[in-house]
Design a protein around this motif. Structure first.
Motif, PDB file in Angstrom:
ATOM      1  N   SER A 108       0.833  -1.213   0.000  1.00 31.07           N
ATOM      2  CA  SER A 108       0.000   0.000   0.000  1.00 31.07           C
ATOM      3  C   SER A 108       0.865   1.260   0.000  1.00 31.07           C
ATOM      4  CB  SER A 108      -0.941   0.007   1.211  1.00 31.07           C
ATOM      5  OG  SER A 108      -0.190   0.026   2.410  1.00 31.07           O
ATOM      6  N   ALA A 109       2.054   1.191   0.622  1.00 26.77           N
ATOM      7  CA  ALA A 109       2.941   2.374   0.636  1.00 26.77           C
ATOM      8  C   ALA A 109       3.406   2.694  -0.777  1.00 26.77           C
ATOM      9  CB  ALA A 109       4.150   2.119   1.542  1.00 26.77           C
ATOM     10  N   TRP A 110       3.738   1.663  -1.550  1.00 25.93           N
ATOM     11  CA  TRP A 110       4.140   1.889  -2.942  1.00 25.93           C
ATOM     12  C   TRP A 110       2.977   2.435  -3.758  1.00 25.93           C
ATOM     13  CZ3 TRP A 110       7.375   3.130  -6.444  1.00 25.93           C
ATOM     14  CH2 TRP A 110       7.078   2.939  -7.796  1.00 25.93           C
ATOM     15  N   ARG A 111       1.767   1.883  -3.535  1.00 27.44           N
ATOM     16  CA  ARG A 111       0.592   2.362  -4.294  1.00 27.44           C
ATOM     17  C   ARG A 111       0.378   3.860  -4.041  1.00 27.44           C
ATOM     18  NH1 ARG A 111      -1.154  -3.154  -3.371  1.00 27.44           N
ATOM     19  NH2 ARG A 111      -2.287  -2.742  -1.435  1.00 27.44           N
ATOM     20  N   GLU A 112       0.563   4.282  -2.792  1.00 28.21           N
ATOM     21  CA  GLU A 112       0.403   5.712  -2.473  1.00 28.21           C
ATOM     22  C   GLU A 112       1.544   6.536  -3.080  1.00 28.21           C
ATOM     23  OE1 GLU A 112      -0.784   7.016   1.380  1.00 28.21           O
ATOM     24  OE2 GLU A 112      -1.692   5.081   1.889  1.00 28.21           O
ATOM     25  N   TYR A 113       2.745   6.008  -2.988  1.00 33.86           N
ATOM     26  CA  TYR A 113       3.920   6.714  -3.521  1.00 33.86           C
ATOM     27  C   TYR A 113       3.768   6.909  -5.028  1.00 33.86           C
ATOM     28  CZ  TYR A 113       8.856   7.897  -4.302  1.00 33.86           C
ATOM     29  OH  TYR A 113      10.020   8.536  -4.642  1.00 33.86           O
ATOM     30  N   ALA A 115       1.123   7.113  -6.655  1.00 32.87           N
ATOM     31  CA  ALA A 115       0.054   8.089  -6.919  1.00 32.87           C
ATOM     32  C   ALA A 115       0.475   9.518  -6.562  1.00 32.87           C
ATOM     33  CB  ALA A 115      -1.192   7.710  -6.131  1.00 32.87           C
ATOM     34  N   GLY A 116       1.755   9.688  -6.152  1.00 32.08           N
ATOM     35  CA  GLY A 116       2.261  11.044  -5.917  1.00 32.08           C
ATOM     36  C   GLY A 116       2.490  11.405  -4.467  1.00 32.08           C
ATOM     37  N   CYS A 117       2.132  10.530  -3.520  1.00 26.59           N
ATOM     38  CA  CYS A 117       2.309  10.822  -2.091  1.00 26.59           C
ATOM     39  C   CYS A 117       3.803  10.825  -1.742  1.00 26.59           C
ATOM     40  CB  CYS A 117       1.562   9.782  -1.262  1.00 26.59           C
ATOM     41  SG  CYS A 117       1.972   9.833   0.487  1.00 26.59           S
ATOM     42  N   ARG A 118       4.251  11.881  -1.088  1.00 27.14           N
ATOM     43  CA  ARG A 118       5.655  11.951  -0.657  1.00 27.14           C
ATOM     44  C   ARG A 118       5.758  12.162   0.851  1.00 27.14           C
ATOM     45  NH1 ARG A 118       5.835   9.970  -4.721  1.00 27.14           N
ATOM     46  NH2 ARG A 118       7.092  10.378  -6.578  1.00 27.14           N
ATOM     47  N   ASN A 119       4.630  12.031   1.550  1.00 24.24           N
ATOM     48  CA  ASN A 119       4.657  12.128   3.002  1.00 24.24           C
ATOM     49  C   ASN A 119       3.722  11.059   3.543  1.00 24.24           C
ATOM     50  OD1 ASN A 119       3.896  12.932   5.762  1.00 24.24           O
ATOM     51  ND2 ASN A 119       5.208  14.692   5.344  1.00 24.24           N
ATOM     52  N   LEU A 120       4.308  10.037   4.148  1.00 22.40           N
ATOM     53  CA  LEU A 120       3.522   8.904   4.620  1.00 22.40           C
ATOM     54  C   LEU A 120       3.534   8.910   6.147  1.00 22.40           C
ATOM     55  CD1 LEU A 120       1.990   6.535   3.321  1.00 22.40           C
ATOM     56  CD2 LEU A 120       4.081   5.193   3.497  1.00 22.40           C
ATOM     57  N   CYS A 121       2.374   9.200   6.747  1.00 24.90           N
ATOM     58  CA  CYS A 121       2.253   9.214   8.215  1.00 24.90           C
ATOM     59  C   CYS A 121       3.295  10.127   8.864  1.00 24.90           C
ATOM     60  CB  CYS A 121       2.385   7.802   8.786  1.00 24.90           C
ATOM     61  SG  CYS A 121       1.191   6.637   8.113  1.00 24.90           S
ATOM     62  N   GLY A 122       3.530  11.275   8.200  1.00 26.46           N
ATOM     63  CA  GLY A 122       4.493  12.237   8.754  1.00 26.46           C
ATOM     64  C   GLY A 122       5.938  11.954   8.386  1.00 26.46           C
ATOM     65  N   VAL A 123       6.183  10.878   7.617  1.00 27.19           N
ATOM     66  CA  VAL A 123       7.553  10.550   7.188  1.00 27.19           C
ATOM     67  C   VAL A 123       7.740  11.035   5.756  1.00 27.19           C
ATOM     68  CG1 VAL A 123       9.234   8.705   6.795  1.00 27.19           C
ATOM     69  CG2 VAL A 123       7.543   8.469   8.637  1.00 27.19           C
ATOM     70  N   ALA A 124       8.729  11.911   5.546  1.00 23.22           N
ATOM     71  CA  ALA A 124       8.986  12.443   4.199  1.00 23.22           C
ATOM     72  C   ALA A 124       9.711  11.392   3.369  1.00 23.22           C
ATOM     73  CB  ALA A 124       9.830  13.706   4.305  1.00 23.22           C
TER      74      ALA A 124
END
Length: 313
Positions: A108-113, A115-124
């Motif tokens: 799921s982290a890769w799927r979000e990444y 899709a353009g997400c560069r901040n996951l749960c406060g982690v850049a």
């Protein structure tokens, strides 16, 4: 092949029962929990229509081995395993947060990444990462624990500011999470595996933080085979994994991701048996021992007898 998908026990001293997606948890005198790992299987937060024979035994026995192997790092809830599908332990007040730790950018982290997400749960996260790439150091991406529906991503700062967990308890859980992941990584490497990501749950009793629930099982963790990892990563090919991901992929290929209006595809007896075989294979790889199938003639009667005898002691 009989699967245990429903339990309805009445153990001595039983106060209440909680039926989770996979586990049924019986409260004994508000002091002990009897956790039955059923053969239910869930994916995308949906319980699938058929159970998987021996899956509960696989999960329960892997978790028991890893709880014992990490008891020097963090106190845990386990007291005994009176049946291959049951762990009995200390009743703790569970924190409303799951500690997810990731060594690699996948799932799921890769799927979000992607899709353009560069901040996951406060982690850049830096630009230019690829699927299944190793992080320089593992990252913790907690989620809130939902009673129903999907768990939600949350940051450390939000957890503390919302009062879900005190700063002191959160920092202790964080410390335990890194140490457990390090131990799990070392144990996986001995078996030719990579512990990719996993989740831990913690609870509290008498002001002491305990590790609760299962750990390092294929339901709560993702493993890659170490052999071939570098080559596959360089070629951009999917990694060989040991996890429940193969069930998710099977569902995705049949247009099911737990979304509204989607229908769970038919699970044939052949498919169910193949999943059971995969779980046994997972056990043997992760634990490094042959799996011994427990007598599955009347699983419920066996559990009732074993647990009742244990509680009477």
């Amino acid at each position: 092949m009989k699967a245990l998908v429903k339990t309805d026990f009445n153990f001595p001293g039983q106060q209440s029962v909680y039926h989770g997606k996979v586990r049924d948890v019986y409260n004994i005198n508000d002091e002990l929990l009897v956790m039955v790992a059923s053969d239910r299987i869930s994916a995308f937060d949906v319980i699938l229509p058929k159970g998987i024979p021996f899956k509960g035994q696989v999960l329960n026995q892997i978790a028991a081995k890893f709880l014992d192997a990490t008891a020097d790092i963090v106190p845990n809830w386990k007291i005994a395993t009176p049946d291959p599908m049951v762990t009995v332990g200390i009743k703790c007040e569970g924190f409303r947060v799951e500690m997810i730790i990731r060594g690699y950018l996948t799932g799921s982290a890769w799927r979000e990444y992607e899709a353009g997400c560069r901040n996951l749960c406060g982690v850049a996260l830096p630009d230019g990462m690829k699927e299944n790439q190793k992080f320089p150091t593992p990252i913790i991406t907690p989620t809130t624990k939902a009673d129903a529906g999907h768990d939600e991503n949350i940051s450390k700062e939000e957890i503390i500011s919302q009062g879900l967990v005190s700063k002191e308890d959160y920092e202790l859980m964080e410390k335990y999470t890194y140490a457990l992941f390090q131990r799990g990584t070392e144990m996986a490497a001995e078996k030719g595996l990579i512990l990719v990501d996993t989740k831990y749950e913690f609870g509290k009793k008498d002001d002491k933080v305990y590790l609760i629930d299962e750990i390092h099982t294929p339901d709560s963790s993702r493993y890659f085979y170490a052999e071939g990892y570098e080559d596959k990563f360089a070629q951009g090919e999917p990694q060989r994994q040991l996890s429940k991901e193969f069930v998710r992929q099977w569902l995705i290929e049949r247009n099911f991701m737990g979304k509204e209006g989607q229908v769970v595809p038919e699970m044939t007896d052949e498919y169910v048996e193949s999943v059971s075989e995969r779980y046994i294979e997972l056990y043997e790889h992760i634990v490094g021992e042959k799996f011994n199938k427990a007598n599955a003639e009347d699983v419920a009667a066996r559990i009732e007898k074993n647990v009742t005898e244990f509680l009477k002691k």
